[in-house]
Scaffold this motif. Sequence first.
Motif, PDB file in Angstrom:
ATOM      1  N   GLU A  13      77.481  55.488  39.668  1.00  0.00           N
ATOM      2  CA  GLU A  13      77.749  55.530  38.222  1.00  0.00           C
ATOM      3  C   GLU A  13      77.298  54.242  37.537  1.00  0.00           C
ATOM      4  O   GLU A  13      76.951  54.260  36.366  1.00  0.00           O
ATOM      5  N   LEU A  14      77.322  53.132  38.294  1.00  0.00           N
ATOM      6  CA  LEU A  14      76.939  51.856  37.683  1.00  0.00           C
ATOM      7  C   LEU A  14      75.506  51.888  37.191  1.00  0.00           C
ATOM      8  O   LEU A  14      75.113  51.113  36.325  1.00  0.00           O
ATOM      9  N   LEU A  15      74.698  52.786  37.760  1.00  0.00           N
ATOM     10  CA  LEU A  15      73.299  52.864  37.355  1.00  0.00           C
ATOM     11  C   LEU A  15      73.157  53.268  35.900  1.00  0.00           C
ATOM     12  O   LEU A  15      72.132  53.022  35.267  1.00  0.00           O
ATOM     13  N   ASP A  16      74.219  53.899  35.382  1.00  0.00           N
ATOM     14  CA  ASP A  16      74.141  54.338  33.997  1.00  0.00           C
ATOM     15  C   ASP A  16      74.481  53.219  33.022  1.00  0.00           C
ATOM     16  O   ASP A  16      74.338  53.376  31.815  1.00  0.00           O
ATOM     17  N   SER A  17      74.926  52.099  33.546  1.00  0.00           N
ATOM     18  CA  SER A  17      75.299  50.992  32.675  1.00  0.00           C
ATOM     19  C   SER A  17      74.063  50.372  32.043  1.00  0.00           C
ATOM     20  O   SER A  17      73.014  50.245  32.667  1.00  0.00           O
ATOM     21  N   ALA A  18      74.219  49.979  30.816  1.00  0.00           N
ATOM     22  CA  ALA A  18      73.115  49.304  30.132  1.00  0.00           C
ATOM     23  C   ALA A  18      73.149  47.806  30.404  1.00  0.00           C
ATOM     24  O   ALA A  18      72.200  47.089  30.113  1.00  0.00           O
ATOM     25  N   GLU A  19      74.251  47.335  30.994  1.00  0.00           N
ATOM     26  CA  GLU A  19      74.426  45.912  31.253  1.00  0.00           C
ATOM     27  C   GLU A  19      73.598  45.465  32.456  1.00  0.00           C
ATOM     28  O   GLU A  19      73.815  45.968  33.563  1.00  0.00           O
ATOM     29  N   PRO A  20      72.672  44.535  32.261  1.00  0.00           N
ATOM     30  CA  PRO A  20      71.930  44.035  33.429  1.00  0.00           C
ATOM     31  C   PRO A  20      72.863  43.456  34.483  1.00  0.00           C
ATOM     32  O   PRO A  20      72.659  43.657  35.677  1.00  0.00           O
ATOM     33  N   GLY A  21      73.896  42.759  34.048  1.00  0.00           N
ATOM     34  CA  GLY A  21      74.825  42.158  35.001  1.00  0.00           C
ATOM     35  C   GLY A  21      75.473  43.185  35.898  1.00  0.00           C
ATOM     36  O   GLY A  21      75.733  42.936  37.070  1.00  0.00           O
ATOM     37  N   VAL A  22      75.752  44.351  35.338  1.00  0.00           N
ATOM     38  CA  VAL A  22      76.359  45.416  36.131  1.00  0.00           C
ATOM     39  C   VAL A  22      75.335  46.001  37.093  1.00  0.00           C
ATOM     40  O   VAL A  22      75.622  46.236  38.269  1.00  0.00           O
ATOM     41  N   LEU A  23      74.115  46.188  36.611  1.00  0.00           N
ATOM     42  CA  LEU A  23      73.059  46.744  37.462  1.00  0.00           C
ATOM     43  C   LEU A  23      72.855  45.905  38.715  1.00  0.00           C
ATOM     44  O   LEU A  23      72.662  46.422  39.815  1.00  0.00           O
ATOM     45  N   LEU A  24      72.928  44.588  38.519  1.00  0.00           N
ATOM     46  CA  LEU A  24      72.676  43.706  39.662  1.00  0.00           C
ATOM     47  C   LEU A  24      73.792  43.780  40.694  1.00  0.00           C
ATOM     48  O   LEU A  24      73.658  43.271  41.791  1.00  0.00           O
TER      49      LEU A  24
END
Length: 619
Positions: A487-498
């Motif tokens: 689900e984190l892949l749907d985040s727009a936050e680069p910090g979350v993606l990493l």
Amino acid sequence: MPPRCQSRGQISSATCSRPQPASESTKRQGSTLVTHNPNAITALRSDLAGELRADDQGRRVAVCGWINARREHSQHLAFIDVRDHTGVVQCVVDNAHDLRSEYVVRVQATVTRRAAETVNPNLATGEIELKDCEVEVLARSDPPPIQIDARAGVDENHRLRYRYIDLRSERMQRNLRARALVNSALRAAMQRQGFVEVETPFLIASTPEGARDFVVPSRHSPGQFYALPQSPQLFKQLAMVGGIDRYYQIARCLRDEDLRADRQFEFTQLDAEASFVSQDDVLAFITEAVGDATEVVTSERTGEIPRLTWLEAMERFGSDKPDIRFGMELCDLTEVFATTDFNAFKAPSVKGICEPAGATKTRKQLDELTDKAKQWGAKGLVWMKVEPDLSLTSPVAKFLRDDEKQALVARLGAEPGDLVLVVADELARARHVLGLLRLELGRPAVNEGSLSFLWVVDFPLFEGLDETGAPIPAHHPFTMPNMADLELLDSAEPGVLLKVRSQAYDLTLNGWELGSGSVRIHRPDIQRKIFDLLGITPEEARQKFGFLLDAFGYGAPPHAGFAFGIDRLVALLVGEENIREVIAFPKTQSGADPLTGAPTAIDPRHLDELGLRLSPDPR
RNA sequence: GGUCCCGUGGUGCAGUUUGGAGUGCACGCUGGCCUGUCAAGCCAGAGGUCGCGGGUUCAAAUCCCGUCGGGACCGCCA
């Protein structure tokens, strides 16, 4: 002489499929068809030099090899040592004046027990010697440019230039034979586990990602190029789509990147891929294979290989290939200095290491360490010496509060006489620099002590962001995310993606990366999402990996794989610090082969045929 | 792309800091002596573009600059 029946087995002609002796003169003698080692017998020899023993006494044998040493006593007595790949045997001859170093000889002689006082306990064949010798010189030799049993080291460039002589050394013989044992142990282990050896092409399409390709111009299509494979990655995934179920290969891989002690342009990997498996299945397959390879060289079995998550490896060791043979782990000090007045420590991350008894370093040594830290990307390096009362001696001590100093000592567990090094920077840089400092100060030689295998798991899916803000894949774009992080892949936050973990894993040994692998994406929807995040448009994806995506459209099984470097594994198993020592014909750090002179210019007509023209000054 | 180390008879080194005749050590090589050595021993001998180019100096293996080759590392190696 009557035929002797030896206990180690009799060789009948039926078991010998070798070509028959060329002529009567080279035919082995009837009574010598008994030997330690069936593989010893050839047209020219009955035994191997290093395998003769006291219970061969009385046998008439023929051995072949190189003259290792000559000891001339007089014109009536001399000794020559004949060497083959199994060792040396002493031959007693009347006159050895014309038998020089590295001459190739065939000696027909009688195995004779030595008198007690002349036994050489340092030699496996030391209880016997060969007498009544008929020595036939098969090839003369100029004085060799390398002494086979050189007591001092020989310049490596010189060794490579005369590699064919260097290979005669016990060291190279041992290393290459260990490598052969590893190869066959790996093949056996993979086949036992149901893997099928499939060969893949060498001339392939260049793929855009990864290392620099070696390219091969096409004569049929001037202006077009093949690439040599950096790995069989795409082909092994296609093999999964093709229902091979379990693929493996001892594969040559080529990458045009700068060379190191553990890197050659050409290297060899055990490459594997399996269908309907989990990460744990793959780790089990590889653990089994690596265990067999280790055992066949060291006679010891590696037990369970410990696992660390990538995050833990980075936090504790500042490296994704941590050398866990020693401590000096990184310690996070960000909290300690959260409210500091010392500007240099006002950074997103403050970390330190503590070198036991390191406080004896001179100012000059500390300055050199600081220079290195800067070269590795740190803004600076703070050193502190721990005094007997646990106070700190440091150029920056006066900028730190007492509570900060006390907390720092406590956190690090520092003791009097220790040296503390602190780096304050972005998190990744602090980890990186301290990880390198830790190796610099504490690392044993890579070939010393135990063999410490380690799995590093839960690599992040992305290792950072590029200039456009798009994430950079840590492994390759077909790596399956950890399903819990999907689900984190749907985040727009680069910090979350990493923070998204992947199902990618590495195997390390004594701080060397042996290899890596991952569970692959087999679901088109997830693959599309990953390409999306990476900023790869469908058109680009089609252009770069179209054939793989096509294949995945026809029923791709869930699959996962791994590949690890055999050169590196063998080097560490035999205690070498450099993979060139386990490669028969390696290249120098600049990519040259001093033996053949490669790389070389080619004939202009050849270039013309390929539709190539050199730029005026190709450096 | 960058940092550091190395380059001296065939081989491996010392000599370079503090400039003074190609000076030394070990191995190898050639010849001789030697009947039990084993990395044999003893005697004699041959063998040098001090990587290459330039500079400083009365004088350079030695100091300076450049360059080539080898090695270790950083970057790079999905």
